[in-house]
Design an enzyme around this catalytic site. Structure first.
Site, PDB file in Angstrom:
ATOM      1  N   CYS A 252      -4.381   4.950  -2.272  1.00  9.96           N
ATOM      2  CA  CYS A 252      -4.720   3.927  -3.520  1.00  9.96           C
ATOM      3  C   CYS A 252      -4.912   5.049  -4.788  1.00  9.96           C
ATOM      4  O   CYS A 252      -5.495   6.162  -4.716  1.00  9.96           O
ATOM      5  CB  CYS A 252      -6.025   3.152  -3.320  1.00  9.96           C
ATOM      6  SG  CYS A 252      -6.817   2.498  -4.729  1.00  9.96           S
TER       7      CYS A 252
ATOM      8  N   ASP B   8       0.863  -1.296  -0.070  1.00 12.17           N
ATOM      9  CA  ASP B   8      -0.121   0.051   0.090  1.00 12.17           C
ATOM     10  C   ASP B   8       0.901   1.262   0.087  1.00 12.17           C
ATOM     11  O   ASP B   8       0.714   2.382  -0.832  1.00 12.17           O
ATOM     12  CB  ASP B   8      -1.029   0.022   1.211  1.00 12.17           C
ATOM     13  CG  ASP B   8      -2.217   0.839   1.072  1.00 12.17           C
ATOM     14  OD1 ASP B   8      -2.166   1.712   0.007  1.00 12.17           O
ATOM     15  OD2 ASP B   8      -3.150   0.539   1.811  1.00 12.17           O
TER      16      ASP B   8
HETATM   17  P1  HMG Z   1      -9.759  -5.236 -16.552  1.00 12.49           P
HETATM   18  O1  HMG Z   1      -8.939  -4.266 -17.366  1.00 12.49           O
HETATM   19  O2  HMG Z   1     -10.980  -5.221 -16.050  1.00 12.49           O
HETATM   20  O3  HMG Z   1      -9.198  -6.589 -16.515  1.00 12.49           O
HETATM   21  O4  HMG Z   1      -8.718  -5.134 -14.856  1.00 12.49           O
HETATM   22  P2  HMG Z   1      -8.887  -7.842 -17.795  1.00 12.49           P
HETATM   23  O5  HMG Z   1      -9.173  -8.905 -17.245  1.00 12.49           O
HETATM   24  O6  HMG Z   1      -9.598  -7.122 -19.051  1.00 12.49           O
HETATM   25  O7  HMG Z   1      -7.360  -7.334 -18.080  1.00 12.49           O
HETATM   26  C1  HMG Z   1      -7.105  -6.051 -18.513  1.00 12.49           C
HETATM   27  C2  HMG Z   1      -5.229  -6.554 -18.624  1.00 12.49           C
HETATM   28  O8  HMG Z   1      -4.787  -6.708 -17.678  1.00 12.49           O
HETATM   29  C3  HMG Z   1      -5.105  -7.673 -19.663  1.00 12.49           C
HETATM   30  O9  HMG Z   1      -3.977  -7.279 -20.363  1.00 12.49           O
HETATM   31  C4  HMG Z   1      -4.861  -8.903 -18.738  1.00 12.49           C
HETATM   32  O10 HMG Z   1      -4.230  -9.893 -19.241  1.00 12.49           O
HETATM   33  C5  HMG Z   1      -4.164  -7.951 -17.523  1.00 12.49           C
HETATM   34  P3  HMG Z   1      -3.706  -6.885 -21.940  1.00 12.49           P
HETATM   35  O11 HMG Z   1      -4.611  -7.999 -22.588  1.00 12.49           O
HETATM   36  O12 HMG Z   1      -4.430  -5.715 -21.818  1.00 12.49           O
HETATM   37  O13 HMG Z   1      -2.468  -6.691 -22.029  1.00 12.49           O
HETATM   38  N1  HMG Z   1      -4.468  -8.493 -16.432  1.00 12.49           N
HETATM   39  C6  HMG Z   1      -3.229  -8.991 -15.418  1.00 12.49           C
HETATM   40  N2  HMG Z   1      -2.002  -8.842 -15.506  1.00 12.49           N
HETATM   41  C7  HMG Z   1      -1.196  -9.276 -14.429  1.00 12.49           C
HETATM   42  N3  HMG Z   1      -1.878  -9.639 -13.302  1.00 12.49           N
HETATM   43  C8  HMG Z   1      -3.158  -9.802 -13.103  1.00 12.49           C
HETATM   44  C9  HMG Z   1      -4.036  -9.334 -14.307  1.00 12.49           C
HETATM   45  N4  HMG Z   1      -5.133  -9.307 -14.122  1.00 12.49           N
HETATM   46  C10 HMG Z   1      -5.579  -8.725 -15.800  1.00 12.49           C
HETATM   47  N5  HMG Z   1      -3.783 -10.344 -12.048  1.00 12.49           N
HETATM   48  C11 HMG Z   1      -8.083  -5.613 -13.096  1.00 12.49           C
HETATM   49  C12 HMG Z   1      -9.040  -5.687 -13.834  1.00 12.49           C
HETATM   50  C13 HMG Z   1      -8.635  -6.246 -11.491  1.00 12.49           C
HETATM   51  C14 HMG Z   1      -6.925  -6.668 -13.297  1.00 12.49           C
HETATM   52  C15 HMG Z   1      -7.580  -4.289 -12.865  1.00 12.49           C
HETATM   53  O14 HMG Z   1      -8.490  -3.436 -12.469  1.00 12.49           O
HETATM   54  C16 HMG Z   1      -6.482  -4.354 -11.463  1.00 12.49           C
HETATM   55  O15 HMG Z   1      -5.434  -5.051 -11.498  1.00 12.49           O
HETATM   56  N6  HMG Z   1      -6.777  -3.532 -10.673  1.00 12.49           N
HETATM   57  C17 HMG Z   1      -5.899  -3.391  -9.362  1.00 12.49           C
HETATM   58  C18 HMG Z   1      -5.936  -2.177  -8.597  1.00 12.49           C
HETATM   59  C19 HMG Z   1      -5.323  -2.125  -7.147  1.00 12.49           C
HETATM   60  O16 HMG Z   1      -4.165  -2.658  -7.256  1.00 12.49           O
HETATM   61  N7  HMG Z   1      -5.698  -1.082  -6.604  1.00 12.49           N
HETATM   62  C20 HMG Z   1      -4.905  -1.045  -5.193  1.00 12.49           C
HETATM   63  C21 HMG Z   1      -5.069  -2.039  -4.372  1.00 12.49           C
HETATM   64  S1  HMG Z   1      -6.583  -1.643  -3.121  1.00 12.49           S
HETATM   65  C22 HMG Z   1      -6.164  -0.637  -2.169  1.00 12.49           C
HETATM   66  O17 HMG Z   1      -5.036   0.129  -2.237  1.00 12.49           O
HETATM   67  C23 HMG Z   1      -7.061  -0.371  -0.683  1.00 12.49           C
HETATM   68  C24 HMG Z   1      -6.559  -1.218   0.351  1.00 12.49           C
HETATM   69  O18 HMG Z   1      -5.095  -0.581   0.658  1.00 12.49           O
HETATM   70  C25 HMG Z   1      -7.443  -1.105   1.590  1.00 12.49           C
HETATM   71  C26 HMG Z   1      -7.900   0.312   1.804  1.00 12.49           C
HETATM   72  O19 HMG Z   1      -7.216   1.142   1.978  1.00 12.49           O
HETATM   73  O20 HMG Z   1      -9.081   0.274   2.038  1.00 12.49           O
HETATM   74  C27 HMG Z   1      -6.476  -2.709   0.050  1.00 12.49           C
HETATM   75 MG    MG Z   2      -4.997   1.114   1.902  1.00 14.85          MG
END
Ligand code: HMG
Ligand code: MG
Length: 301
Positions: free
Chosen positions: A240, A15
């Site tokens: 985030c 994070d």
């Molecule tokens: P999407 O665009 O809807 O998904 O993303 P997709 O399945 O169409 O995939 C798009 C592209 O990403 C494709 O590649 C996939 O292969 C690739 P392309 O064909 O365009 O070259 N892909 C991946 N690559 C590597 N690893 C993977 C993966 N999945 C798909 N796992 C998705 C949906 C969920 C993947 C995207 O939106 C994403 O990765 N989001 C993550 C966002 C994130 O990490 N946010 C921060 C964490 S949450 C947070 O910080 C809060 C927390 O701290 C708690 C709090 O504070 O409340 C936890």
């Molecule tokens: Mg957080």
């Protein structure tokens, strides 16, 4: 664990670093994780197996895990949003994962491009596989205290998604104040609703961001309610990219100081932790801004 024991779940390498504009070399991240382990942290969230387009800062997750000096007795969870993330985590030798969704639809959509219901469906095979592998699992419920897009979030929404995750067999829930808007009364309201719904307090962790300076007050409130696991980020970094307005996580050094003054045990050495905090500040090229990072611990002269 006795009632005096508190778990500190370190989120700095994940994070903390996921929102930084400065590119951070993998070696500097590994050094950070090593210093956190030296300081006594036993749960260190190492990185995320998410889309590198979504979080370019953690695009080195595979390389980081390959270079990780895994020490006995330390859990190194990684974030996983879908089956692709699980496959990468498995190939990288992970044995603990965190899935993540939220209590508000708008944030869930912005963050992972899914509705809350779709996220639960996406996690079902991920958590089933993790269970087969004997992994430890955690589920984040973000925006439990307020959403950057929707505003206030009612506790019923938090309970609803928490119960869905419990139904998927999750080991632990982390209840997130993603943009740091809650206060102690909100903690009583949200934790009270969760426990009233039958979720044991021992399954809860609290994840506070200190955006408005309420994080430590919220920790105190949660401690009184029996919560014994807190997420924190050494150096106070964090946020985030999909949560506009999210500032740093509660700093681990500030949390440790409070817990020490409460006479609670956690296994972390403050001086050693400050070495890790200075390392991360130095890597980011800015002074350490946390309260205890600036003032240091307190010793009776
Ligand atoms: P999407 O665009 O809807 O998904 O993303 P997709 O399945 O169409 O995939 C798009 C592209 O990403 C494709 O590649 C996939 O292969 C690739 P392309 O064909 O365009 O070259 N892909 C991946 N690559 C590597 N690893 C993977 C993966 N999945 C798909 N796992 C998705 C949906 C969920 C993947 C995207 O939106 C994403 O990765 N989001 C993550 C966002 C994130 O990490 N946010 C921060 C964490 S949450 C947070 O910080 C809060 C927390 O701290 C708690 C709090 O504070 O409340 C936890
Ligand atoms: Mg957080």
């Amino acid at each position: 664990m006795s009632d005096r024991d508190v778990r500190i779940y370190e989120v700095g390498p994940r994070d903390g670093l996921q929102n930084e504009a400065t590119p951070i070399p993998t070696g500097a991240k590994l050094r950070f994780i090593g210093l956190l382990a030296d300081a006594g942290l036993r749960e260190i969230e190492a990185t995320s197996f998410v889309s590198p387009k979504a979080i370019p800062q953690l695009a080195d997750a595979d390389a980081l895990m390959a270079g990780l000096d895994r020490r006995a007795g330390i859990r190194y969870p990684v974030l996983v949003p879908n089956e692709r993330g699980l496959e990468r985590a498995e190939a990288a030798g992970a044995d603990a994962i965190a899935v993540f969704t939220a209590a508000s639809e708008a944030f869930t959509q912005a963050n992972i491009n899914m509705s809350i219901g779709e996220s639960i469906d996406a996690f079902r095979p991920v958590l089933a596989r993790a269970r087969d592998l004997g992994w430890w699992t955690r589920g984040y419920v973000s925006t439990a205290f307020g959403c950057p897009y929707q505003g206030e979030v009612g506790e019923a929404a938090v309970v609803g998604v928490a119960q869905e995750l419990i139904g998927l067999g999750i080991d632990e829930l982390s209840i997130g104040d993603t943009i740091g808007v809650g206060g102690p009364a909100d903690v009583r309201r949200v934790v009270g609703a969760l426990t009233a719904s039958g979720i044991g307090v021992e399954r809860l962790a609290m994840h506070f961001h200190d955006t408005r300076g309420t994080a430590l007050a919220n920790v105190s409130s949660a401690l009184e309610l029996g919560v014994r696991c807190f997420d924190a980020s050494t150096g106070g970094t964090g946020g985030c990219p999909y949560a506009p307005g999210a500032a740093g996580n509660l700093a681990t050094e500030d949390l440790v100081y409070l817990l020490d003054r409460e006479g609670l045990t956690h296994g972390v050495d403050l001086d050693a932790l400050l070495v890790a905090a200075r390392h991360v500040a130095g890597t980011l090229g800015r002074p350490l801004s946390t309260k205890v990072g600036q003032a240091g611990g307190w010793r009776v002269p």
